[in-house]
Design an enzyme around this catalytic site. Structure first.
Site, PDB file in Angstrom:
ATOM      1  N   VAL A  94      -5.544   2.858  -5.835  1.00  6.26           N
ATOM      2  CA  VAL A  94      -6.980   2.098  -5.704  1.00  6.26           C
ATOM      3  C   VAL A  94      -6.886   1.698  -4.496  1.00  6.26           C
ATOM      4  O   VAL A  94      -5.901   0.904  -3.946  1.00  6.26           O
ATOM      5  CB  VAL A  94      -6.754   1.153  -6.979  1.00  6.26           C
ATOM      6  CG1 VAL A  94      -8.015   0.221  -6.730  1.00  6.26           C
ATOM      7  CG2 VAL A  94      -6.880   1.975  -8.254  1.00  6.26           C
ATOM      8  N   CYS A  95      -8.052   1.680  -3.767  1.00  9.15           N
ATOM      9  CA  CYS A  95      -8.292   1.021  -2.365  1.00  9.15           C
ATOM     10  C   CYS A  95      -7.329   1.130  -1.413  1.00  9.15           C
ATOM     11  O   CYS A  95      -6.762   2.335  -1.221  1.00  9.15           O
ATOM     12  CB  CYS A  95      -8.465  -0.696  -2.711  1.00  9.15           C
ATOM     13  SG  CYS A  95      -9.088  -1.482  -1.256  1.00  9.15           S
ATOM     14  N   GLN A  96      -6.366  -0.128  -1.010  1.00  6.61           N
ATOM     15  CA  GLN A  96      -5.163  -0.132  -0.025  1.00  6.61           C
ATOM     16  C   GLN A  96      -4.212   1.087  -0.681  1.00  6.61           C
ATOM     17  O   GLN A  96      -3.400   1.612   0.028  1.00  6.61           O
ATOM     18  CB  GLN A  96      -4.700  -1.184   0.127  1.00  6.61           C
ATOM     19  CG  GLN A  96      -3.664  -1.218   1.341  1.00  6.61           C
ATOM     20  CD  GLN A  96      -3.088  -2.674   1.263  1.00  6.61           C
ATOM     21  OE1 GLN A  96      -3.024  -3.291   0.370  1.00  6.61           O
ATOM     22  NE2 GLN A  96      -2.861  -3.091   2.511  1.00  6.61           N
TER      23      GLN A  96
END
Lengths: 355, 466
Positions: free
Chosen positions: A146-148
């Site tokens: 998720v994301c980073q």
């Protein structure tokens, strides 16, 4: 005709009504003693330093044989994926028979300022993956970044392709040199070395202020005016407080890891150039040969679609599914549409790929 | 007093304050035509300012997410009321030119232009004093402002040594805390002669501290300068937003639309302002001015730490640098331990695998050997049985032959009695010729069992030899 027909008396009435509502709302807030987050039952199964691997209690007896490991970002806390009943990606995955694990990075202490990306990716993630391989008797597991955390998962998959069966990336920055993301533009001229030298660990408040400055009027003013309409409903108010808790619950960022992430990814855009080094090894996205499911949010102001959507061009996999999902960076987890559609799609995609 | 009672009491007080000021504002509203210049729209927010102070004190005790959220609600409301104040004030200013026939859009533009001009001419109106002083290069004022901040920073350290008053002699005698007092004295002197000393070389016992202080001051001034530039960027964005709002209102008017509440206008403002901000924030000048401010602030922070370290060293406390060295060492050690643990685990695993493989290999060989032995035993037993049978046959044939010979001998010796005599098999034993080994009976011959035993003995001997 002069279009501003604002009547002072009427304005006064509205202001009084607004303030009364505000006060009643604050009274309601005061009565809520605890803001609980995280809905699904889970247990700690593995720990390394401050990093904890949780296993969510399965909702079904028949589970997909290969577990899914959720790798969240270092910024903010991972309970966003399970923030409350009815708004939980974890809950939805469990109901579709997915065996879900989540890695919780914790809150880095001052003495952890020297943690590198290698420590996170080559160390903690690899430790969790090896633990799951052994626990489940499988050669490889599914990663959901998720994301980073998606960027980390990409790096890990490139370094250890044999240990990753399928890779799901959500709102994941890949190309960092895009001009429609303010974070991308702003970060280019920062003296990151000086910042890490000055701060040590980068304070969560500092990071958060940067995120709020992306949309200052909406995020710091308008949101709080608009919320007065739901302050009197306890359930709505609790939901609002949970989101507020999450938004401002920002762990500090380990200095060295922050330095490398800003310099190599945001400033150098080295991921897609194949120049990132983790733990002394070069990350080549062409090694990402397992099936990839890339999901991005069409209205994302933190990770713009242009940064995510072209992942298929850079990986070596021949099986890449790209899904644009309507909504913003957070809505992709908590919106009612996401509850209905996203987790089922992820589960189906996994099932179709030998799970 | 109970929690909810406190809330209710404060609520009542707040609403009463609001009601009082609201009445005043209503009076002002009745006169809203621009004729009454004393009826400032600022009264609209006076109640808020008054009552919010009490609330803020109370909010301080709420704590947690709830307290933070309540504070943000207040802050948002405050901004909204300021906006309302600005709008009411603007409308009041638009009334006279509109009454004289000036088109409202033109009057609005003129009003905004006048505000912009005033703000550019007097940055002190909207900039923080430190930034304004940095822009005007007012060194004395800057120093005063800086010193206020620096003393606040050093206060805890100075307090901790306040009881240890001394003189230079103490420092010479090794009392490191005296350096703080010396630094303090130096600061006072420096403050009183700021204009003269700023460019002067560092001298005397406190030379090191003096140098650090001057460098920190210079870094601090750079922060204030960068702050001024960045604030100007933000204010300019604000003006552009106002112009964009004017355009948006004009477009609404052209479509026959109207805005009849501050809330509606505020929402339009946020939409327009956010769009204008996003465009500006993506530009190179904005990104640069923001980065300059952050970089300058970080630079100052490093100098601030250097100054603090003077106090920490004097108090024999560990400094940030020393702690960092320890943290780094700790991290390296932890990494080494992990690496070694991993290597040990890998070696352990390899050893286990090798053991298992060896066991498997040896096991297979043992099984094969046992199988082979079993087969050999069977073959041997079969051979022995055959030999046994053959031997038995031979013995029988020999006995027959012997019988025949005996019978022949008997016949020769006693032809008459020999006839019809039958020789018992056992009788032949005593009559075996001397020097010849007696033939074994079947029972005495080697059996398969004894053959296996002897084979096992032979294997045992081979194994020992091996």
């Amino acid at each position: 005709m002069f279009p501003l027909l604002i009547d002072p008396a009427k304005t006064l009435e509205q202001a009084v009504a607004f303030n009364q509502k505000l006060l009643r709302g604050i009274d309601s807030i005061a009565k809520i003693r605890e803001v609980d987050v995280g809905f699904s039952a889970k247990e700690e199964v593995y720990r390394e330093d401050e990093v904890v691997l949780y296993h969510y209690v399965p909702a079904k007896k028949r589970l997909l044989p290969v577990p899914v490991l959720i790798v969240y970002a270092l910024v903010n806390r991972p309970y966003m994926v399970d923030i409350e009943q009815g708004r939980s990606m974890v809950q939805n995955l469990l109901e579709h028979g997915v065996d879900v694990y989540l890695v919780d990075w914790g809150y880095p202490n001052h003495w952890e300022k020297f943690l590198t990306l290698g420590d996170y990716i080559d160390g903690y993630i690899d430790g969790c993956v090896d633990f799951l391989r052994q626990r489940h008797g499988v050669d490889s597991v599914n990663l959901l970044g998720v994301c980073q955390g998606g960027t980390f998962s990409l790096c890990y998959s490139a370094l250890y392709p044999d240990k990753v069966k399928n890779l799901v990336t959500m709102v994941t920055p890949v190309d960092f040199h895009v001009d429609d993301g303010l974070l991308n533009v702003w970060s280019r001229q920062l003296d990151v070395d000086l910042m890490v030298d000055a701060f040590g660990n980068i304070p969560g408040e500092f990071m958060n202020f940067g995120f709020l400055m992306l949309k200052p009027w909406q995020l710091m003013v308008q949101k709080y005016l608009g919320i007065t309409s739901v302050l009197e409903d306890e359930d709505d108010l609790r939901s609002f407080l949970r989101m507020e808790k999450w938004i401002f619950d920002s762990p500090d960022q380990a200095g060295e890891a922050f330095r490398q992430f800003l310099k190599d990814f945001y400033q150098g855009n080295k991921l897609i150039k194949g120049e990132v080094e983790i733990g002394g090894r070069r990350v080549d996205l062409k090694n990402v040969t397992m099936p990839v499911f890339n999901i991005y949010a069409t209205e994302d102001h933190l990770v713009p679609p242009s940064s995510s959507k072209d992942l298929f061009q850079f990986v070596g996999s021949r099986d890449v599914t790209t899904l644009p999902f309507p909504g913003g960076h957070i809505g992709i987890y908590v919106s009612s549409r996401a509850q209905r559609e996203l987790a089922p799609q992820v589960a189906e995609w996994l099932k179709a790929r030998g799970n | 007093m109970e929690w909810t009672d406190q809330v209710q009491a404060l609520t009542r007080a707040w609403l009463e304050a609001q009601q009082t000021v609201a009445t005043q504002w209503a009076t002002a509203g009745q006169r809203f035509s621009g004729t009454d210049k004393d009826a400032g729209a600022a009264q609209a927010t006076q109640w808020y300012e008054t009552a919010a102070k009490g609330f803020e004190r109370w909010l301080g005790g709420m704590g947690g997410v709830q307290g933070d959220v309540a504070q943000r609600l207040f802050d948002g409301t405050k901004t909204y009321h300021r906006f309302a104040e600005f709008i009411v004030d603007t409308m009041k200013n638009l009334a006279p030119p509109m009454a004289q026939g000036t088109p409202w859009a033109e009057a609005l533009q003129q009003h905004l232009a006048a505000i912009q001009e005033k703000m550019h001419a007097q940055p002190g109106l909207w900039m923080r004093p430190e930034a304004a002083a940095a822009v005007s290069a007012d060194a004395a004022q800057l120093w005063e402002l800086y010193l206020r901040q620096a003393k606040a920073m050093a206060a805890p350290w100075l307090e901790s040594v306040s009881e240890a008053r001394g003189h230079w002699g103490e420092a010479m005698a090794g009392d490191h805390r005296a350096i703080i007092r010396a630094a303090d004295l130096f600061t006072d002197t420096f403050e009183s002669t700021i204009g003269k000393l700023l460019g002067a070389p560092a001298i005397g016992y406190s030379r090191e501290y003096q140098e650090k202080l001057v460098k920190a001051f210079e870094a601090w001034v750079e922060v204030r300068k960068a702050e001024a530039v960045f604030s100007t960027e933000l204010v300019n964005i604000g003006f552009r937003s106002m112009q964009a709002l004017t355009v948006a209102v004009q477009e609404k008017a052209q479509d026959g639309g109207k805005i009849d509440s501050v809330q509606e206008l505020f929402n339009l403002w946020v939409e327009v302002a956010e769009r204008t901000y996003a465009e500006a924030a993506r530009s190179e000048p904005f990104a640069k001015s923001q980065a300059d401010l952050v970089n300058a602030a970080m630079h100052y922070r490093v100098h601030e730490r250097t100054l603090l370290e003077v106090y920490q060293r004097a108090l024999q406390l560990p400094t940030r640098r020393e702690l960092d060295d320890a943290y780094k060492h700790l991290h390296e050690l932890r990494s080494q331990v992990k690496k070694l643990t991993k290597q040990v685990a890998a070696l352990d695993g390899a050893l286990r695998e090798a053991n298992a493989a060896l066991r498997e290999e040896v096991g297979e060989k043992l099984t094969a050997a046992e199988k082979l032995n079993g087969e050999q035993d069977k073959r041997l037993a079969k051979q022995l049985t055959a030999v046994e049978k053959q031997a038995h046959k031979g013995v029988l044939a020999l006995e027959k032959r012997l019988d025949r010979r005996l019978a022949g001998l008997e016949k020769k010796l006693n032809p008459s009695s020999a006839r019809g005599t039958v020789r018992k098999p056992g009788a032949a034993k005593a009559e075996e010729p001397a020097g010849r080994a007696p033939a074994k009976t079947p029972a005495e011959q080697t059996t398969p069992t004894t053959a296996r035993k002897s084979a096992a003995r032979a294997r045992g001997n081979r194994a020992k030899e091996g």
